[in-house]
Design a protein around this motif. Structure first.
Motif, PDB file in Angstrom:
ATOM      1  N   ARG A 423       0.806  -1.219   0.000  1.00 45.50           N
ATOM      2  CA  ARG A 423       0.000   0.000   0.000  1.00 45.50           C
ATOM      3  C   ARG A 423       0.838   1.267   0.000  1.00 45.50           C
ATOM      4  N   TYR A 424       2.170   1.144  -0.173  1.00 46.14           N
ATOM      5  CA  TYR A 424       3.022   2.330  -0.035  1.00 46.14           C
ATOM      6  C   TYR A 424       3.940   2.549  -1.228  1.00 46.14           C
ATOM      7  N   GLY A 425       4.437   3.775  -1.303  1.00 40.86           N
ATOM      8  CA  GLY A 425       5.359   4.139  -2.375  1.00 40.86           C
ATOM      9  C   GLY A 425       6.807   4.004  -1.931  1.00 40.86           C
ATOM     10  N   VAL A 426       7.718   4.347  -2.815  1.00 38.93           N
ATOM     11  CA  VAL A 426       9.149   4.143  -2.566  1.00 38.93           C
ATOM     12  C   VAL A 426       9.656   4.867  -1.323  1.00 38.93           C
ATOM     13  N   GLY A 427       9.171   6.077  -1.098  1.00 34.24           N
ATOM     14  CA  GLY A 427       9.672   6.872   0.029  1.00 34.24           C
ATOM     15  C   GLY A 427       9.499   6.142   1.356  1.00 34.24           C
ATOM     16  N   HIS A 428       8.291   5.713   1.604  1.00 32.44           N
ATOM     17  CA  HIS A 428       8.013   5.040   2.869  1.00 32.44           C
ATOM     18  C   HIS A 428       8.726   3.694   2.951  1.00 32.44           C
ATOM     19  N   LEU A 429       8.695   2.948   1.868  1.00 24.92           N
ATOM     20  CA  LEU A 429       9.355   1.636   1.857  1.00 24.92           C
ATOM     21  C   LEU A 429      10.839   1.779   2.169  1.00 24.92           C
ATOM     22  N   THR A 430      11.438   2.807   1.600  1.00 28.20           N
ATOM     23  CA  THR A 430      12.862   3.036   1.831  1.00 28.20           C
ATOM     24  C   THR A 430      13.119   3.359   3.309  1.00 28.20           C
ATOM     25  N   ASN A 431      12.250   4.169   3.897  1.00 31.72           N
ATOM     26  CA  ASN A 431      12.412   4.498   5.314  1.00 31.72           C
ATOM     27  C   ASN A 431      12.347   3.250   6.189  1.00 31.72           C
ATOM     28  N   VAL A 432      11.404   2.375   5.882  1.00 33.02           N
ATOM     29  CA  VAL A 432      11.280   1.149   6.663  1.00 33.02           C
ATOM     30  C   VAL A 432      12.548   0.307   6.515  1.00 33.02           C
ATOM     31  N   LEU A 433      12.989   0.142   5.269  1.00 31.99           N
ATOM     32  CA  LEU A 433      14.178  -0.678   5.033  1.00 31.99           C
ATOM     33  C   LEU A 433      15.407  -0.110   5.728  1.00 31.99           C
ATOM     34  N   ARG A 434      15.514   1.199   5.722  1.00 31.20           N
ATOM     35  CA  ARG A 434      16.707   1.820   6.309  1.00 31.20           C
ATOM     36  C   ARG A 434      16.581   2.009   7.816  1.00 31.20           C
ATOM     37  N   GLY A 435      15.427   1.649   8.339  1.00 31.19           N
ATOM     38  CA  GLY A 435      15.258   1.740   9.791  1.00 31.19           C
ATOM     39  C   GLY A 435      15.112   3.156  10.301  1.00 31.19           C
ATOM     40  N   VAL A 454      16.486  -3.646   7.878  1.00 31.44           N
ATOM     41  CA  VAL A 454      17.345  -4.689   7.269  1.00 31.44           C
ATOM     42  C   VAL A 454      18.137  -4.153   6.080  1.00 31.44           C
ATOM     43  N   GLY A 455      17.790  -2.946   5.614  1.00 27.72           N
ATOM     44  CA  GLY A 455      18.482  -2.413   4.442  1.00 27.72           C
ATOM     45  C   GLY A 455      19.293  -1.175   4.772  1.00 27.72           C
ATOM     46  N   ALA A 456      19.825  -1.108   5.991  1.00 28.93           N
ATOM     47  CA  ALA A 456      20.548   0.092   6.415  1.00 28.93           C
ATOM     48  C   ALA A 456      21.853   0.276   5.648  1.00 28.93           C
ATOM     49  N   GLY A 457      22.297  -0.760   4.957  1.00 26.30           N
ATOM     50  CA  GLY A 457      23.566  -0.673   4.233  1.00 26.30           C
ATOM     51  C   GLY A 457      23.526   0.225   3.000  1.00 26.30           C
ATOM     52  N   LEU A 458      22.342   0.532   2.521  1.00 25.90           N
ATOM     53  CA  LEU A 458      22.234   1.379   1.328  1.00 25.90           C
ATOM     54  C   LEU A 458      21.626   2.722   1.705  1.00 25.90           C
ATOM     55  N   ASP A 459      22.032   3.765   0.972  1.00 21.19           N
ATOM     56  CA  ASP A 459      21.407   5.057   1.257  1.00 21.19           C
ATOM     57  C   ASP A 459      20.116   5.211   0.444  1.00 21.19           C
ATOM     58  N   GLU A 460      19.470   6.350   0.614  1.00 23.64           N
ATOM     59  CA  GLU A 460      18.157   6.531   0.015  1.00 23.64           C
ATOM     60  C   GLU A 460      18.194   6.414  -1.511  1.00 23.64           C
ATOM     61  N   LYS A 461      19.212   7.063  -2.111  1.00 28.56           N
ATOM     62  CA  LYS A 461      19.290   7.049  -3.575  1.00 28.56           C
ATOM     63  C   LYS A 461      19.530   5.651  -4.089  1.00 28.56           C
ATOM     64  N   GLN A 462      20.341   4.906  -3.351  1.00 29.44           N
ATOM     65  CA  GLN A 462      20.613   3.538  -3.786  1.00 29.44           C
ATOM     66  C   GLN A 462      19.343   2.690  -3.729  1.00 29.44           C
ATOM     67  N   TRP A 463      18.556   2.890  -2.688  1.00 28.69           N
ATOM     68  CA  TRP A 463      17.291   2.140  -2.615  1.00 28.69           C
ATOM     69  C   TRP A 463      16.339   2.552  -3.735  1.00 28.69           C
ATOM     70  N   ARG A 464      16.329   3.847  -4.038  1.00 28.37           N
ATOM     71  CA  ARG A 464      15.463   4.285  -5.148  1.00 28.37           C
ATOM     72  C   ARG A 464      15.851   3.581  -6.438  1.00 28.37           C
ATOM     73  N   SER A 465      17.159   3.500  -6.669  1.00 29.01           N
ATOM     74  CA  SER A 465      17.643   2.819  -7.866  1.00 29.01           C
ATOM     75  C   SER A 465      17.224   1.347  -7.855  1.00 29.01           C
ATOM     76  N   MET A 466      17.326   0.701  -6.666  1.00 27.59           N
ATOM     77  CA  MET A 466      16.923  -0.706  -6.569  1.00 27.59           C
ATOM     78  C   MET A 466      15.443  -0.857  -6.932  1.00 27.59           C
ATOM     79  N   PHE A 467      14.614   0.011  -6.358  1.00 28.67           N
ATOM     80  CA  PHE A 467      13.176  -0.103  -6.616  1.00 28.67           C
ATOM     81  C   PHE A 467      12.854   0.112  -8.098  1.00 28.67           C
ATOM     82  N   ALA A 508      25.342   3.295  -7.476  1.00 27.06           N
ATOM     83  CA  ALA A 508      26.543   4.007  -7.053  1.00 27.06           C
ATOM     84  C   ALA A 508      26.371   4.585  -5.656  1.00 27.06           C
ATOM     85  N   SER A 509      27.449   4.543  -4.890  1.00 26.92           N
ATOM     86  CA  SER A 509      27.403   5.143  -3.549  1.00 26.92           C
ATOM     87  C   SER A 509      27.533   6.654  -3.694  1.00 26.92           C
TER      88      SER A 509
END
Ligand code: ADP
Ligand code: ZN
Length: 606
Positions: A423-435, A454-467, A508-509
């Motif tokens: 039910r959510y978009g990338v912004g919220h999903l990324t926040n959850v993953l990054r804790g 569980v996804g704290a190893g990547l920053d926001e932009k990296q998660w956006r790219s993944m999504f 990219a980091s």
């Protein structure tokens, strides 16, 4: 046949050789046969009927739907010393009468006519009495009802064949697909015509796609590599066109806006300036560009995702018609996909149509996220198979992205979508993953989910790219209603269960992104035409001479000489008329008219 094709090419146009299929086409039509020519924009279609016109006795009648352009085309021919004229609604009665008289008297080599004008009894009578060398039907795809440029009058052009069966016909288009081609053959009675199908590859255009971060700054960086060059910046909305143009003007760029909501006179004025002056950047919606055949557009930038790959190819195709290096640059983010999905969802179209549009959007996203050669992918989409897997002239070939086994990251992202209820978009999903336990996360109790952090190893932009990649790979889909909500697709199941592995492009980091930006900026200190510092003075002087001559006559600068011709002058530094005559694009008429001015310019810089 009175004159040889190659002699005309040398003497009149000043070019050294034919391109692609030009010679075969010219021989076919010059010899009295019919032809259907499919060639990409910038392929050199005009010479395919202009040279036969000069080889044969009589006048070539050219049907063209683009009234606004006829004048420039005719002007370009006159500059080459060829007797040409046009007939359309922009002429007053007197001017029209004069053209008709010249045509009847056999004084013209080429006559451009709008289709509705051609079909009038008056015009058909005139043709019956005149000596016609051939009929050229430009933009022949206008007969197709399925295309975007359908012109009902084009369907009636079969009259030409019926009334004047002995006169050769050549139909030309830059639209490649097979159904359109079949329709042209059928509608124009071209069953007996020889077909010439060229590759639609635009080798001189470099394709680049960048992830949207701060698009204004990214555009600024991009334009730093194109100072003083003409280009088009496409934006999705009228408002963004206005804002982008204003922002560029503030930065000292000669930018103008163009969109359908503007006052018509202002729009025409801006288009004229773009065509006539050097170095104008046109910020526009896709309302701009149909029939723009300015040869020296050095770049086409997309600030937003275009609507389809067809549209993208047509829009980017407006760059580099002159064959010199040009760039197609696109800046996109998942937000664009959501916006376009929203447009589709809210449109009035029926379900079937919406499905087609969503499929086109998916194809575009696939192109944007692809890790292999973009050219190969694009041509493949249009049915052209390319053997080579590295074109050497797209971002992925120049700088191959690093792929890695992204199965584990994909699983994290997909289960995050699942656990939060799809039910959510990338912004919220990324926040959850990054804790990140912001208010929303807490109020929804999402900080208690197993995927939280569980996804704290990547920053926001990296998660956006993944999504984005997961959407492009068909593991996630944006909702049909267009709210930006991500849902699992049936294919996601195999990945979640560990049965299917996923290969992803390494995002990219922060440090890597910064390093790339710096490198890009460094490399772009020069322009696309590679003018060295010691050449700048002469280059500017040559352009100034050209601009002066163009202004004097009120014609576009490229009608005097193309950039390709000036570039050759810059490198060869001709000392006399004989040397100048050897340069591509300097035919006999132009040598006589402009030779003195350009020789003086070269001498002045020595
Ligand atoms: P199209 O109509 O296919 O888009 P044009 O006929 O406008 O392309 O040609 C594109 C550009 O290439 C023009 O600037 C033209 O002068 C140039 N050109 C075409 N044929 C040749 C050639 N044989 N040699 C050099 N330049 C050419
Ligand atoms: Zn490539």
């Amino acid at each position: 046949m009175t004159r040889d094709a190659i002699d005309i090419l040398h003497q009149v146009f000043g070019y050294s050789g034919f391109r692609g299929e030009q010679r075969a086409i010219i021989e076919q039509v010059g010899g009295g046969g019919d032809a259907l020519v499919l060639m990409p924009t910038g392929g050199g279609k005009s010479l395919c009927y202009q040279i036969p016109a000069l080889m044969r006795s009589g006048t070539a009648v050219v049907v063209s739907p683009l009234i606004a352009l006829m004048q420039d085309q005719v002007e370009a021919l006159r500059q080459f010393g060829v007797a040409a004229a046009f007939l359309n609604s922009s002429l007053d009665a007197r001017a029209q009468f004069e053209v008709e008289r010249d045509f009847a008297a056999g004084k013209l080599k080429l006559l451009y006519v709008a289709p509705e004008r051609l079909l009038s009894e008056r015009c058909l009578d005139l043709i019956a009495k005149a000596n016609v060398a051939l009929f050229a039907i430009d933009e022949a795809h206008c007969v197709s009802q399925w295309g975007h440029d359908f012109r009902p009058e084009y369907r009636q052009l079969t009259i030409l064949h019926e009334r004047f069966p002995g006169i050769p016909r050549i139909a030309l288009t830059a639209t490649a697909d097979a159904p359109t081609r079949r329709e042209i053959v059928e509608r124009l009675n071209l069953e007996g015509a020889r077909q010439f199908v060229s590759s639609f590859d635009r080798k001189n255009i470099q394709y680049r796609v960048v992830e949207k971060e701060n698009s204004r700054r990214q555009l600024k960086d991009f334009l730093a590599g194109h100072q003083g060059e003409s280009g088009i910046v496409y934006c999705l909305s009228r408002r963004k066109v206005e804002e982008t143009a204003a922002g560029l003007v503030e930065q000292g760029v000669a930018a103008l806006p163009y969109h359908a909501g503007m006052d018509a006179a202002q729009r025409v004025h801006n288009q004229q300036r773009f065509l006539r002056e050097d170095g104008i950047v046109m910020c526009a919606t896709i309302a701009f560009g149909m029939g723009i055949d300015k040869p020296d557009v050095r770049f086409v930038a997309h600030m937003d995702l275009p609507k389809s790959l067809e549209g993208y190819y047509q829009e980017t195709g407006r760059a580099g018609r002159d064959g010199l290096p040009a760039e197609a640059w696109m800046c996109y983010g998942l937000g664009d996909v959501v916006t376009l999905a929203q447009f589709i969802a809210q449109s009035e179209s029926g379900e079937e149509r919406k499905r087609v549009e969503r499929a086109k959007l998916d194809a575009l996203l696939g192109y944007a996220e692809i890790a292999t050669c973009r050219r190969r992918h694009l041509l493949g989409y249009f049915g052209e198979i390319v053997e080579k897997d590295n074109c050497g002239n797209c971002d992925n070939c120049v700088n191959p992205p690093v792929s890695f086994d992204g199965t584990e990251l994909a699983q994290k992202a997909l289960s995050c979508v699942y656990r939060t209820g799809q039910r959510y978009g990338v912004g919220h999903l990324t926040n959850v993953l990054r804790g990140i336990d912001d208010e929303r996360v807490r109020s929804l109790d999402h900080d208690r989910l197993s995927v939280f952090g569980v996804g704290a190893g990547l920053d926001e932009k990296q998660w956006r790219s993944m999504f984005r990649q997961l959407v492009a790979n068909g593991l996630l889909a944006t909702d049909a209603e267009g709210y930006g909500v991500l849902r699992l697709t049936p294919a996601a199941r195999g990945v979640l269960r560990g049965e299917v592995r996923v290969s992803l492009r390494k995002p990219a980091s922060r440090e890597e992104r910064r390093a790339t930006r710096k490198a890009v900026r460094g490399a772009r200190a020069r322009q696309s035409l590679d003018i060295a510092p010691h050449e700048t003075a002469l280059w500017d002087a040559l352009r100034a001479t050209r601009a002066h001559l163009a202004r004097e006559q009120g014609v576009p600068a490229y009608v005097i000489f193309h950039d390709a011709t000036l570039l050759e002058m810059l490198r060869a530094r001709p000392r006399n008329a004989e040397e100048l005559g050897l340069i591509g694009g300097v035919g006999a008429a132009k040598l006589e008219r402009y030779g003195g001015a350009f020789l003086a310019t070269v001498r002045g810089a020595a």
